[in-house]
Design an enzyme around this catalytic site. Structure first.
Site, mmCIF file in Angstrom:
data_model
loop_
_atom_site.group_PDB
_atom_site.id
_atom_site.type_symbol
_atom_site.label_atom_id
_atom_site.label_comp_id
_atom_site.label_asym_id
_atom_site.label_seq_id
_atom_site.Cartn_x
_atom_site.Cartn_y
_atom_site.Cartn_z
ATOM 1 N N CYS A 160 -0.848 3.148 -8.676
ATOM 2 C CA CYS A 160 -1.632 2.092 -8.721
ATOM 3 C C CYS A 160 -2.549 2.193 -9.631
ATOM 4 O O CYS A 160 -2.491 2.335 -10.829
ATOM 5 C CB CYS A 160 -2.030 1.695 -7.114
ATOM 6 S SG CYS A 160 -2.482 0.074 -7.082
ATOM 7 N N HIS B 197 1.769 2.434 -3.216
ATOM 8 C CA HIS B 197 1.090 3.359 -2.723
ATOM 9 C C HIS B 197 2.205 4.390 -1.830
ATOM 10 O O HIS B 197 2.333 4.042 -0.531
ATOM 11 C CB HIS B 197 0.051 2.768 -1.697
ATOM 12 C CG HIS B 197 -1.059 2.303 -2.542
ATOM 13 N ND1 HIS B 197 -2.163 3.032 -2.842
ATOM 14 C CD2 HIS B 197 -1.365 0.943 -3.154
ATOM 15 C CE1 HIS B 197 -3.044 2.209 -3.492
ATOM 16 N NE2 HIS B 197 -2.635 0.999 -3.633
ATOM 17 N N GLU C 168 1.726 7.009 -0.716
ATOM 18 C CA GLU C 168 1.005 7.833 0.133
ATOM 19 C C GLU C 168 0.644 7.296 1.756
ATOM 20 O O GLU C 168 0.100 7.757 2.286
ATOM 21 C CB GLU C 168 -0.315 8.300 -0.387
ATOM 22 C CG GLU C 168 -1.452 7.515 -0.546
ATOM 23 C CD GLU C 168 -1.400 6.157 -1.939
ATOM 24 O OE1 GLU C 168 -0.362 6.171 -2.168
ATOM 25 O OE2 GLU C 168 -2.330 5.434 -1.900
HETATM 26 N N1 GLN Z 1 -6.408 -3.574 -8.406
HETATM 27 C C1 GLN Z 1 -6.953 -2.508 -8.634
HETATM 28 C C2 GLN Z 1 -7.081 -2.094 -9.960
HETATM 29 O O1 GLN Z 1 -7.034 -2.890 -10.884
HETATM 30 C C3 GLN Z 1 -5.657 -1.504 -8.360
HETATM 31 C C4 GLN Z 1 -5.531 -1.341 -6.834
HETATM 32 C C5 GLN Z 1 -5.251 -0.327 -6.158
HETATM 33 O O2 GLN Z 1 -5.205 0.901 -6.688
HETATM 34 N N2 GLN Z 1 -4.641 -0.383 -4.787
HETATM 35 O O3 GLN Z 1 -7.948 -0.947 -10.320
#
Ligand code: GLN
Length: 187
Positions: free
Chosen positions: A78, A162, A164
């Protein structure tokens, strides 16, 4: 055999969950907050969180240069994927679009079928990015609505979601396998 030593970048975000998952798979997980804590690690996880915060804190602590110099396998999830792309640390040859699925309301779960697997993986997306452009040599391993959400570029593994946050450890296991292979080559 010695357990693999995997660093989890712990400046912000979901580092505890990653460390727990890695430990459940037999690795030695250590939290990384300072550049010198990368020394001697076999691999590194950059968790989800907020990429603008990561970028700021990594620059503040000198972790950006240390991560660029780190030669082992890296798993970015992410926000961790965002900071590795062309427009941030520039370590993975792809461009990521932040919050691509929409904002908080667009957080969702879906089943993904990984290559060579028969059981789908439950994937949790939270204000997730998608991969907008991929360079040559990038292997896309899963997509959602035609957008890549899981990819590999040599020693780098990146996901929009995610892994995890579920009990499915397959991606962490895949990452640890690449770490083990890299450690054998080094030895
Ligand atoms: N929206 C977050 C970003 O742009 C990422 C979201 C996340 O890691 N769950 O950094």
């Amino acid at each position: 055999m010695e357990p693999l030593r995997i660093g989890v970048l712990a400046v912000q975000g979901n580092f505890r969950e990653h460390a727990e998952m890695l430990r459940s798979l037999g690795a030695d997980a250590v939290e990384v907050r300072k550049p010198e804590e990368l020394d001697g690690l076999d691999g590194l996880v950059i968790p989800g969180g907020e990429s603008t915060t990561f970028t700021r804190l990594m620059a503040l602590y000198g972790l950006d240069e240390a991560i660029r110099a780190f030669a082992g396998p890296v798993f970015g999830t992410c926000a961790g994927m965002i900071v590795l792309d062309r427009n941030h640390l520039g370590l993975v040859d792809l461009a990521v679009r932040r919050n691509a699925f929409g904002r908080q309301v667009a957080s969702f779960e879906t089943d993904l079928l990984l290559p060579g697997e028969e059981t789908p993986m439950r994937a949790v997306f939270i204000r997730a990015p998608w991969i907008e452009e991929v360079g040559p040599g990038i292997e896309v391993l899963a997509e959602v609505d035609g957008h890549p959400v899981l990819a590999r570029d040599g020693r780098f593994l990146v996901t929009s979601f995610h892994p995890e946050l579920t009990s499915d450890g397959r991606l962490h296991a895949l990452f640890l396998e690449s770490v083990r292979e890299a450690a054998v080559v080094r030895a």
